[in-house]
Design an enzyme around this catalytic site. Sequence first.
Site, PDB file in Angstrom:
ATOM      1  N   ASP A  82      -6.849  -1.295  -5.041  1.00 44.48           N
ATOM      2  CA  ASP A  82      -7.985  -0.933  -4.189  1.00 44.48           C
ATOM      3  C   ASP A  82      -8.865   0.116  -4.863  1.00 44.48           C
ATOM      4  OD1 ASP A  82      -6.901  -2.633  -2.234  1.00 44.48           O
ATOM      5  OD2 ASP A  82      -5.815  -0.995  -1.266  1.00 44.48           O
ATOM      6  N   ASP A 125       0.859  -1.189   0.000  1.00 44.63           N
ATOM      7  CA  ASP A 125       0.000   0.000   0.000  1.00 44.63           C
ATOM      8  C   ASP A 125       0.889   1.230   0.000  1.00 44.63           C
ATOM      9  OD1 ASP A 125      -2.501  -1.287   0.003  1.00 44.63           O
ATOM     10  OD2 ASP A 125      -2.459  -1.524   2.174  1.00 44.63           O
TER      11      ASP A 125
END
Length: 173
Positions: A143, A125
């Site tokens: 995402d 991330d």
Amino acid sequence: MNNRRFNSRDRWGASLLLAAVLAMLDQFVKAGVAATLPLGSSVTLTPWFNLVHVLNPGAAFSFLADAGGWQRHALSGIGIVVSLALAVLLWRGVRSRLEAAAYVGLIGGALGNVIDRLRIGAVVDYLDLYWRDMHWPAFNLADVWVVGAAGLLVLASFKPGVAPEPRGQGGTS
């Protein structure tokens, strides 16, 4: 005016290719982050946005992050099964281009994160949105594909659609 109904099966190969491109774009950006930002580091870009490099061994919002390792395989399996199911639904025919685009985004995003889980055991991330000292959990491009696709599915649910053309009924066009 083209009276031909939309048929996702006609574009099945192109849809899967686009999903693969989305997953690879996600992997390309993650590789760039991993190559340029040390793990755990952060670069402030605006008063509300940082680039970070963190690993999430769990699911959304770090759910199951401390589960002991089994979640890597379970979440990978779920991502693969859901992607296969959506590919089958695209093959069978969905009712609109919007729904087909949503399925492509879901497949691309799911596979982008599955690749990370299988390759390194966690998801990379790097996007960190915040306001003052309140941070949204870090996320990535995969995402974004998944959340954007979910939004498209919500929009598609409000749009009147037509059922896919029946197959094997012997009709003419």
